[in-house]
Scaffold this active site. Structure first.
Site, PDB file in Angstrom:
ATOM      1  N   GLY A 189       0.829  -1.207   0.000  1.00  0.00           N
ATOM      2  CA  GLY A 189       0.000   0.000   0.000  1.00  0.00           C
ATOM      3  C   GLY A 189       0.858   1.249   0.000  1.00  0.00           C
ATOM      4  O   GLY A 189       2.022   1.226  -0.420  1.00  0.00           O
ATOM      5  N   SER A 190       0.287   2.325   0.514  1.00  0.00           N
ATOM      6  CA  SER A 190       0.978   3.616   0.440  1.00  0.00           C
ATOM      7  C   SER A 190       2.046   3.737   1.524  1.00  0.00           C
ATOM      8  O   SER A 190       1.993   3.053   2.558  1.00  0.00           O
ATOM      9  CB  SER A 190      -0.044   4.743   0.599  1.00  0.00           C
ATOM     10  OG  SER A 190      -0.691   4.600   1.836  1.00  0.00           O
ATOM     11  N   GLY A 194       2.005   2.516   5.400  1.00  0.00           N
ATOM     12  CA  GLY A 194       3.120   1.611   5.727  1.00  0.00           C
ATOM     13  C   GLY A 194       3.757   1.983   7.064  1.00  0.00           C
ATOM     14  O   GLY A 194       4.137   1.111   7.853  1.00  0.00           O
ATOM     15  N   GLU A 211       5.559  -3.319   0.972  1.00  0.00           N
ATOM     16  CA  GLU A 211       5.633  -3.055  -0.474  1.00  0.00           C
ATOM     17  C   GLU A 211       4.905  -1.737  -0.700  1.00  0.00           C
ATOM     18  O   GLU A 211       3.669  -1.698  -0.715  1.00  0.00           O
ATOM     19  CB  GLU A 211       4.962  -4.205  -1.251  1.00  0.00           C
ATOM     20  CG  GLU A 211       5.693  -5.538  -1.145  1.00  0.00           C
ATOM     21  CD  GLU A 211       6.976  -5.586  -1.977  1.00  0.00           C
ATOM     22  OE1 GLU A 211       7.211  -4.676  -2.797  1.00  0.00           O
ATOM     23  OE2 GLU A 211       7.747  -6.538  -1.804  1.00  0.00           O
ATOM     24  N   CYS A 245       1.787   0.726  -9.010  1.00  0.00           N
ATOM     25  CA  CYS A 245       2.829   1.237  -8.106  1.00  0.00           C
ATOM     26  C   CYS A 245       4.131   1.537  -8.836  1.00  0.00           C
ATOM     27  O   CYS A 245       4.866   2.442  -8.441  1.00  0.00           O
ATOM     28  CB  CYS A 245       3.079   0.248  -6.981  1.00  0.00           C
ATOM     29  SG  CYS A 245       3.548  -1.386  -7.567  1.00  0.00           S
TER      30      CYS A 245
END
Ligand code: NAD
Length: 439
Positions: A189-190, A194, A211, A245
């Site tokens: 995610g962002s 994170g 990630e 991403c």
């Protein structure tokens, strides 16, 4: 059978002890169950992705279903070697002893996924977790509800919840789960969320894989093959409407070839999405923005850049009702938020440079990106950037494709992520390397 969260967690803890001693064959049986389910239910997956993100069946096949199938097949083929304890030789001081590194399962794992590739980004880490012998609780994104429900269906048909379970819900439920003492947390995610995940993991000293995202730059040198670069940039930027991403976030092009590149980019956008001149909104290959919130965010970024003087050289039509935003190319950008935050949409800013040293300086001033793309026929130019900057992954004269290489680690660095995914790297991420010395 469904359990309350605490009980489910306890059941998984019990099961994870049982799974520790599973062999390669036991784990391959489970991987094959998932593989067969996907092959049998391909059209259900395509439909769910079409409902949530307007993805075409072909795009779903390439970017979601095929990715998972190849991850499973690769794991099945290599698991025995990955699981085999690695023998290490003894130093002089320990002569007579034998030593090994065992990859033991970490235990109970939590996998949290985003909405942009909602099927593959839950299934691929699950493959690694199962290959490594763990139990897992999966938490899909609440923004792609059709895929989330389908994942729940798949897992409930294949596994007892004490081994793999899906919990569908929003931030409140995820916050509750993050408080539990998982052995490993795998979050995609962002960067901002994170940090929340890592803070929660720290309370239990759970290991993490993060990630994350960021601004992945494309650098185009004076001697690049411009038509080839434009074709690859357009495909990788506008697939899934820029909601990828590792999509190119912005381009840094040598000022001498800027006009040629812009012309080639426009040609490729029309060729890929408007061959019949009916408008890009009619293209079956072009998806939609996930929801109104992200639509408004993108239009807000765009408006701010335009007010400050950015020039739109292509596209810009949009329609909030259908969440459609046409590919947009921007030049002459002032300082604006578009150049600060991850764009994550079909807006492509073009900046210019004069000297490679300026590129290196600019890239080192920014947070380390998840991916970086260099287009150049000059080895010296590419090596200069490769060796003097940092990124999670790099493609030279291509975009995105490093993601699909099973023997390359995938992941970011610092702000763009911690830990690596795919193939053996994913397996090791979900394993504890246990040192064993026999005297
Ligand atoms: P997000 O960070 O908003 O959400 C990701 C997940 O976290 C969702 O399931 C969400 O429900 C959950 N979440 C949100 N707030 C939370 C909280 N406070 N506590 C616990 N969980 C919470 O990201 P997104 O909008 O779903 O996805 C887009 C981002 O993901 C982009 O930044 C993109 O670059 C990144 N991304 C990274 C990769 C990668 O492999 N590195 C892949 C896809 C997307």
């Amino acid at each position: 059978m469904e359990y309350p969260i605490q009980e489910l967690f306890y059941k998984q803890q019990q099961k994870s002890i049982e799974l520790r001693s599973t062999n390669c064959k036991d784990r391959i049986i489970k991987l094959k169950l998932i593989l067969n389910w996907i092959l049998k239910n391909r059209s259900l997956i395509q439909n769910a992705l079409s409902k949530d993100l307007g993805k075409s069946a072909e795009e779903s096949d390439i970017t979601e279903i095929y990715m998972v199938i190849s991850e499973i097949r690769y794991a099945i083929e290599h698991l025995e070697i990955w699981m085999h304890p690695k023998i290490v030789s003894a130093p002089l001081t320990l002569i007579g002893s034998s030593s090994y590194i065992y990859n033991e399962p970490k235990g109970v794992c939590l996998i949290i996924a985003p909405w942009n590739y909602p099927f593959s980004l839950i299934a691929c880490p699950l493959i690694s977790a199962i290959a490594a012998g763990n139990t897992a609780i999966l938490m899909p994104s609440e923004l792609t509800p059709h895929v989330a429900i389908l994942i729940e269906k798949m897992i409930s048909e294949l596994f007892d919840p004490s081994e793999v379970s899906v919990l569908n819900g929003g931030v409140d439920l995820k916050t509750k789960l993050l408080a539990l003492p998982f052995n490993h947390i795998y979050f995609t995610g962002s960067t901002s969320i994170g940090k929340i995940v890592m803070t929660a993991a720290a309370q239990n000293l759970a290991s993490v894989t993060l990630e994350l995202g960021g601004k992945s730059p494309v650098i185009v040198s004076e001697c690049a093959n411009i038509p080839d670069a434009a074709r690859k940039i357009v495909w990788s930027k506008f697939i899934n409407v820029g909601q990828t991403c590792i999509a190119p976030d912005y381009i840094l092009v040598h000022e001498k070839v800027k006009d040629k590149l812009v012309e080639a980019l426009i040609y490729q956008i029309k060729r890929m999405y408007d061959e019949n001149h009916l408008g890009i909104h009619t293209s079956k290959s072009y998806g939609r923005i996930v929801n109104e919130k992200h639509f408004d965010r993108l239009i807000g970024l765009l408006d701010e850049a335009k007010i400050k003087g950015a020039k739109v050289v292509f596209g810009g039509n949009h329609d909030r009702n259908s969440k459609f935003i046409e590919p947009i190319i921007l030049c002459d950008l002032p300082d604006c938020k578009l150049l600060e935050e991850e764009i994550f949409g079909p807006v492509l800013p073009i900046l210019t440079f004069n000297k490679v040293e300026d590129v290196v300086f600019k890239l080192n001033k920014n947070p380390k990106p998840l991916s970086m793309y260099v287009f150049s026929k000059s080895k010296k130019f590419s090596e200069n950037i490769l060796l003097n900057t940092s990124a999670g992954g790099v493609c030279i004269n291509d975009c995105l494709v490093h993601y699909s290489h099973p023997e390359l680690p995938f992941g970011g660095v610092n702000g763009s992520g911690i830990g690596k995914a795919h193939g053996q790297f994913g397996f090791e991420e979900f394993s504890n390397k246990k040192a064993v010395l026999k005297q």
